[in-house]
Design a protein around this motif. Structure first.
Motif, PDB file in Angstrom:
ATOM      1  N   GLU A  77      36.034  37.998  58.514  1.00 24.34           N
ATOM      2  CA  GLU A  77      36.749  36.725  58.495  1.00 24.34           C
ATOM      3  C   GLU A  77      38.250  36.922  58.661  1.00 24.34           C
ATOM      4  O   GLU A  77      38.917  36.155  59.362  1.00 24.34           O
ATOM      5  N   THR A  78      38.795  37.924  57.989  1.00 21.10           N
ATOM      6  CA  THR A  78      40.225  38.211  58.097  1.00 21.10           C
ATOM      7  C   THR A  78      40.410  39.692  58.350  1.00 21.10           C
ATOM      8  O   THR A  78      39.464  40.479  58.218  1.00 21.10           O
ATOM      9  N   HIS A  79      41.623  40.063  58.674  1.00 20.15           N
ATOM     10  CA  HIS A  79      41.924  41.477  58.907  1.00 20.15           C
ATOM     11  C   HIS A  79      42.963  41.972  57.917  1.00 20.15           C
ATOM     12  O   HIS A  79      43.901  42.676  58.276  1.00 20.15           O
ATOM     13  N   LYS A  80      42.751  41.607  56.677  1.00 19.12           N
ATOM     14  CA  LYS A  80      43.612  42.067  55.596  1.00 19.12           C
ATOM     15  C   LYS A  80      42.981  43.290  54.952  1.00 19.12           C
ATOM     16  O   LYS A  80      41.757  43.431  54.913  1.00 19.12           O
ATOM     17  N   PHE A  87      34.407  44.837  52.241  1.00 19.28           N
ATOM     18  CA  PHE A  87      33.251  45.037  53.110  1.00 19.28           C
ATOM     19  C   PHE A  87      32.737  46.476  53.013  1.00 19.28           C
ATOM     20  O   PHE A  87      31.539  46.713  52.859  1.00 19.28           O
ATOM     21  N   GLU A  88      33.644  47.438  53.088  1.00 15.12           N
ATOM     22  CA  GLU A  88      33.241  48.843  53.037  1.00 15.12           C
ATOM     23  C   GLU A  88      32.601  49.193  51.700  1.00 15.12           C
ATOM     24  O   GLU A  88      31.621  49.949  51.653  1.00 15.12           O
ATOM     25  N   MET A 128      23.705  39.341  52.978  1.00 11.63           N
ATOM     26  CA  MET A 128      25.074  39.757  53.273  1.00 11.63           C
ATOM     27  C   MET A 128      25.963  38.540  53.580  1.00 11.63           C
ATOM     28  O   MET A 128      27.102  38.470  53.129  1.00 11.63           O
ATOM     29  N   LEU A 129      25.439  37.596  54.341  1.00 14.16           N
ATOM     30  CA  LEU A 129      26.210  36.400  54.677  1.00 14.16           C
ATOM     31  C   LEU A 129      26.463  35.533  53.449  1.00 14.16           C
ATOM     32  O   LEU A 129      27.515  34.913  53.320  1.00 14.16           O
ATOM     33  N   ALA A 136      32.160  37.333  59.099  1.00 21.08           N
ATOM     34  CA  ALA A 136      32.323  36.081  59.839  1.00 21.08           C
ATOM     35  C   ALA A 136      31.195  35.930  60.864  1.00 21.08           C
ATOM     36  O   ALA A 136      30.558  34.896  60.950  1.00 21.08           O
ATOM     37  N   ARG A 137      30.965  36.988  61.639  1.00 21.85           N
ATOM     38  CA  ARG A 137      29.942  36.976  62.679  1.00 21.85           C
ATOM     39  C   ARG A 137      29.264  38.342  62.755  1.00 21.85           C
ATOM     40  O   ARG A 137      29.857  39.352  62.396  1.00 21.85           O
ATOM     41  N   TYR A 138      28.038  38.314  63.249  1.00 15.22           N
ATOM     42  CA  TYR A 138      27.331  39.570  63.471  1.00 15.22           C
ATOM     43  C   TYR A 138      26.517  39.448  64.751  1.00 15.22           C
ATOM     44  O   TYR A 138      26.120  38.364  65.156  1.00 15.22           O
TER      45      TYR A 138
END
Length: 164
Positions: A77-80, A87-88, A128-129, A136-138
């Motif tokens: 969703e974000t790149h923070k 996530f990891e 997971m969602l 955000a997407r897979y």
């Protein structure tokens, strides 16, 4: 690994162990033309440096149980920084995810998933969602057949010392 240099014998130890993980230390020493003690010292040095990360067996999943292998490209969703870490951390706790790579480019991660069947895979994705891990997407890519299995490292392409 700063200051650690491999020589041709070290590389040969790695080649042999990768192909024949159950080789005895005595046979390994013979094959690289060293006495057992210096061979053992080299092996311990490679382990301590983290070059030899571990030992294990290659298990035939096909012979073990019915399954499906799926690659999943994931966008967050974000790149923070905290989103990547969340996530990891979550991925580490999901046993069906057998490998995960962070990517540069269009997708953020590539996951390798092993599931009993497509239904089990979809239940995993739904969990997971529903969780708060930032997906955000897979994009799902089902493996239809293996073409090349994991193989030994391409030592010649890595600019390592050649065999004597």
């Amino acid at each position: 690994m700063s200051g650690f240099r491999l020589d041709a014998r070290d590389v040969e130890i790695l080649r042999i162990l990768e192909a024949e993980g159950r080789i005895t230390k005595a046979e390994l020493a013979t094959r690289i033309n060293l006495s057992p003690t210096p061979c053992w010292d080299r092996l311990k040095r490679l382990e301590k440096a983290g070059i030899i990360a571990g030992y294990g067996a290659r298990v035939s999943l096909r012979a073990l149980a019915p399954h499906v292998v799926i690659f999943v490209a994931v966008e967050l969703e974000t790149h923070k920084t905290d989103q990547f870490q969340t996530f990891e951390d979550a991925v580490q706790e999901i046993p069906e995810i057998t490998a995960c790579w962070a990517l540069g480019g269009g997708f953020d991660y590539l996951l390798q998933v092993v599931a009993r069947d497509i239904d089990a895979y979809q239940r995993l994705i739904d969990r997971m969602l529903a969780s708060d891990i930032g997906m955000a997407r897979y994009y799902t890519y089902i493996v239809t057949k293996p073409v090349k299995a994991p193989s030994p490292l391409p030592y010649a392409a890595l600019d390592l010392p050649p065999k004597d």
